[in-house]
Scaffold this active site. Structure first.
Site, mmCIF file in Angstrom:
data_model
loop_
_atom_site.group_PDB
_atom_site.id
_atom_site.type_symbol
_atom_site.label_atom_id
_atom_site.label_comp_id
_atom_site.label_asym_id
_atom_site.label_seq_id
_atom_site.Cartn_x
_atom_site.Cartn_y
_atom_site.Cartn_z
ATOM 1 C CG ASP A 76 -2.055 0.950 1.170
ATOM 2 O OD1 ASP A 76 -1.876 2.038 0.607
ATOM 3 O OD2 ASP A 76 -3.135 0.625 1.693
ATOM 4 C CG HIS A 123 -3.346 5.012 -0.476
ATOM 5 N ND1 HIS A 123 -3.386 3.734 -0.975
ATOM 6 C CD2 HIS A 123 -4.021 5.790 -1.361
ATOM 7 C CE1 HIS A 123 -4.056 3.736 -2.117
ATOM 8 N NE2 HIS A 123 -4.450 4.971 -2.377
ATOM 9 C CB SER A 137 -4.298 -2.349 3.208
ATOM 10 O OG SER A 137 -3.658 -1.958 2.029
HETATM 11 CO CO1 B1M Z 1 -5.677 5.518 -4.154
HETATM 12 N N1 B1M Z 1 -7.251 4.454 -3.721
HETATM 13 N N2 B1M Z 1 -4.975 4.092 -5.258
HETATM 14 N N3 B1M Z 1 -4.232 6.734 -4.523
HETATM 15 N N4 B1M Z 1 -6.689 6.848 -3.268
HETATM 16 C C1 B1M Z 1 -8.183 4.994 -2.737
HETATM 17 C C2 B1M Z 1 -7.866 4.486 -1.335
HETATM 18 C C3 B1M Z 1 -9.562 4.432 -3.298
HETATM 19 C C4 B1M Z 1 -10.649 4.246 -2.219
HETATM 20 C C5 B1M Z 1 -10.040 5.358 -4.419
HETATM 21 C C6 B1M Z 1 -11.308 4.863 -5.112
HETATM 22 O O1 B1M Z 1 -11.254 4.010 -5.934
HETATM 23 N N5 B1M Z 1 -12.430 5.401 -4.791
HETATM 24 C C7 B1M Z 1 -9.105 3.078 -3.938
HETATM 25 C C8 B1M Z 1 -9.117 1.850 -3.018
HETATM 26 C C9 B1M Z 1 -10.096 0.807 -3.476
HETATM 27 C C10 B1M Z 1 -10.112 -0.352 -2.554
HETATM 28 O O2 B1M Z 1 -9.164 -1.040 -2.302
HETATM 29 N N6 B1M Z 1 -11.290 -0.559 -2.043
HETATM 30 C C11 B1M Z 1 -7.714 3.423 -4.415
HETATM 31 C C12 B1M Z 1 -7.006 2.731 -5.437
HETATM 32 C C13 B1M Z 1 -7.786 1.661 -6.159
HETATM 33 C C14 B1M Z 1 -5.668 3.018 -5.772
HETATM 34 C C15 B1M Z 1 -4.775 2.303 -6.808
HETATM 35 C C16 B1M Z 1 -4.894 0.778 -6.856
HETATM 36 C C17 B1M Z 1 -5.070 2.933 -8.171
HETATM 37 C C18 B1M Z 1 -4.331 2.355 -9.351
HETATM 38 O O3 B1M Z 1 -3.126 2.352 -9.391
HETATM 39 N N7 B1M Z 1 -5.097 1.857 -10.271
HETATM 40 C C19 B1M Z 1 -3.383 2.746 -6.349
HETATM 41 C C20 B1M Z 1 -2.842 1.813 -5.260
HETATM 42 C C21 B1M Z 1 -1.375 1.743 -5.206
HETATM 43 C C22 B1M Z 1 -0.925 0.929 -4.006
HETATM 44 O O4 B1M Z 1 -1.159 1.317 -2.861
HETATM 45 N N8 B1M Z 1 -0.301 -0.210 -4.244
HETATM 46 C C23 B1M Z 1 -3.679 4.079 -5.755
HETATM 47 C C24 B1M Z 1 -2.803 5.141 -5.752
HETATM 48 C C25 B1M Z 1 -3.085 6.397 -5.241
HETATM 49 C C26 B1M Z 1 -2.188 7.612 -5.420
HETATM 50 C C27 B1M Z 1 -0.696 7.258 -5.366
HETATM 51 C C28 B1M Z 1 -2.503 8.252 -6.749
HETATM 52 C C29 B1M Z 1 -2.708 8.529 -4.252
HETATM 53 C C30 B1M Z 1 -1.921 8.356 -2.927
HETATM 54 C C31 B1M Z 1 -0.841 9.379 -2.705
HETATM 55 C C32 B1M Z 1 -0.271 9.274 -1.334
HETATM 56 O O5 B1M Z 1 -0.873 8.841 -0.361
HETATM 57 N N9 B1M Z 1 0.959 9.704 -1.233
HETATM 58 C C33 B1M Z 1 -4.114 8.004 -4.020
HETATM 59 C C34 B1M Z 1 -5.139 8.718 -3.325
HETATM 60 C C35 B1M Z 1 -4.817 10.148 -2.959
HETATM 61 C C36 B1M Z 1 -6.392 8.134 -2.990
HETATM 62 C C37 B1M Z 1 -7.647 8.784 -2.359
HETATM 63 C C38 B1M Z 1 -8.323 9.596 -3.452
HETATM 64 C C39 B1M Z 1 -7.408 9.687 -1.145
HETATM 65 C C40 B1M Z 1 -6.626 9.069 0.018
HETATM 66 C C41 B1M Z 1 -6.201 10.127 1.003
HETATM 67 O O6 B1M Z 1 -5.074 10.545 1.035
HETATM 68 N N10 B1M Z 1 -7.149 10.635 1.816
HETATM 69 C C42 B1M Z 1 -8.467 7.514 -1.912
HETATM 70 C C43 B1M Z 1 -9.954 7.741 -1.912
HETATM 71 C C44 B1M Z 1 -10.473 8.157 -0.548
HETATM 72 O O7 B1M Z 1 -9.926 7.831 0.471
HETATM 73 N N11 B1M Z 1 -11.575 8.851 -0.536
HETATM 74 C C45 B1M Z 1 -7.855 6.443 -2.733
HETATM 75 C C46 B1M Z 1 -6.892 11.677 2.793
HETATM 76 C C47 B1M Z 1 -6.311 11.054 4.089
HETATM 77 C C48 B1M Z 1 -6.079 12.132 5.153
HETATM 78 O O8 B1M Z 1 -7.267 10.140 4.572
HETATM 79 O O9 B1M Z 1 -5.638 8.194 4.440
HETATM 80 O O10 B1M Z 1 -8.111 7.806 4.847
HETATM 81 P P1 B1M Z 1 -6.908 8.652 5.017
HETATM 82 O O11 B1M Z 1 -6.634 8.793 6.584
HETATM 83 C C49 B1M Z 1 -7.670 9.097 7.501
HETATM 84 C C50 B1M Z 1 -8.271 7.861 8.169
HETATM 85 O O12 B1M Z 1 -8.355 6.759 7.305
HETATM 86 C C51 B1M Z 1 -7.407 7.648 9.370
HETATM 87 O O13 B1M Z 1 -7.014 8.972 9.738
HETATM 88 C C52 B1M Z 1 -7.057 9.859 8.629
HETATM 89 C C53 B1M Z 1 -7.909 11.057 8.992
HETATM 90 O O14 B1M Z 1 -7.492 11.686 10.161
HETATM 91 N N12 B1M Z 1 -6.187 6.850 9.309
HETATM 92 C C54 B1M Z 1 -5.616 6.393 10.464
HETATM 93 C C55 B1M Z 1 -5.422 6.457 8.280
HETATM 94 N N13 B1M Z 1 -4.385 5.753 8.696
HETATM 95 C C56 B1M Z 1 -4.469 5.699 10.052
HETATM 96 C C57 B1M Z 1 -3.649 5.078 10.990
HETATM 97 C C58 B1M Z 1 -4.004 5.191 12.332
HETATM 98 C C59 B1M Z 1 -5.130 5.880 12.726
HETATM 99 C C60 B1M Z 1 -5.963 6.489 11.800
HETATM 100 O O15 B1M Z 1 -3.273 4.662 13.314
HETATM 101 C C61 B1M Z 1 -2.040 4.070 13.044
#
Ligand code: B1M
Length: 213
Positions: A98, A100, A151
């Protein structure tokens, strides 16, 4: 557009032009965390929706991620920092497979600003690397982040591997694909030590405080 919508727009469009001035304007009435959890997260969620509908390509999502990271980095300097240091040491990682890291890095910032020493191992961290780091760093808490559905399963495997290595340091898990139920029914049974689920970074801090303070 009103300010909150404009802030979401920067993330959706992947542009920084005007971003920092608007962040300054938002800081007049909102805390840095409210800005992140409100308009900026709204923008990210919209990016996720558009991406899901094939209306955005990966390169565009990367630009959105860049804007989000720049905004968080800018806002970090305005966050309250606790004077108390040394509440504990936290080992933090995005799980194997992963990439992200925005959410994980937010957890890093919030824990670091609140008295924790954070060792951030980065992304795609396999269990072996985590086990090795655990022996070196001797953390009080291990934080795992993961956003992909696969993940969540990887966290189960990681918990099993940690247990097999004799590690029982409390685990804090979070990320979009995870739920409290999955944590309790699938991850926790594979681990010796406590396993806690946080829905966001602030809850992660609260749980760390309850556990270690
Ligand atoms: Co990707 N991605 N992505 N992506 N991406 C998602 C997660 C996805 C839901 C988008 C979608 O399709 N709607 C989807 C997942 C589908 C699934 O598995 N169900 C997805 C996909 C499919 C992919 C790829 C497979 C795409 C591809 O290549 N075809 C690929 C995966 C690569 C890989 O990991 N092997 C990929 C790639 C990417 C980018 C590189 C382009 C980029 C990431 C850049 C980076 O992180 N440096 C990206 C992004 C930006 C997203 C979305 C749009 C946004 C994620 C984000 O940063 N959110 C995402 C859609 C979405 O989430 N709405 C998506 C903002 C961030 C602050 O929130 O990380 O959730 P988040 O953290 C939150 C909570 O979750 C929590 O606290 C935070 C808030 O305070 N939290 C924790 C997180 N970690 C925690 C740990 C803790 C406690 C809380 O304690 C240890």
């Amino acid at each position: 557009l009103p300010l909150p919508q404009r802030l979401a727009r920067y993330v959706i469009d992947g542009t920084k032009e005007g971003l920092f001035a608007d962040l300054d304007a938002a800081l007049a009435t909102m805390t840095p965390l409210d800005i992140i959890n409100g308009p900026l997260m709204d923008g990210m969620n919209e990016v996720g929706r558009l991406f899901n509908n094939n209306e955005l390509i990966v390169a565009e999502v990367l630009q959105s991620a860049e804007v989000m990271k720049a905004a968080v980095a800018y806002l970090e300097r305005f966050m309250e920092k606790s004077e108390t240091a040394n509440k504990g040491r936290v080992l933090l990682a995005t799980v194997k497979g992963d990439v992200h890291d925005i959410g994980k890095n937010l957890v890093d910032i919030i824990l670091s600003n609140n008295g924790y020493e954070v060792v951030n191992l980065g992304i795609k961290v396999p269990p072996e690397q985590l086990i090795q780091a655990c022996r070196e760093v001797k953390p009080d808490l291990i934080g795992l982040s993961g956003l992909l559905v696969k993940s969540a399963q990887q966290m189960v495997v990681t918990a099993e591997d940690l247990r097999a290595a004799g590690i029982r340091v409390p685990l804090l898990v979070g990320g979009a694909a995870l739920t409290k139920k999955f944590t309790l029914t699938r991850i926790a049974p594979q681990y010796e030590g406590p396993v806690l689920y946080a829905k966001d970074a602030m809850e992660g801090l609260d749980l760390a405080n309850k556990l270690l303070d």
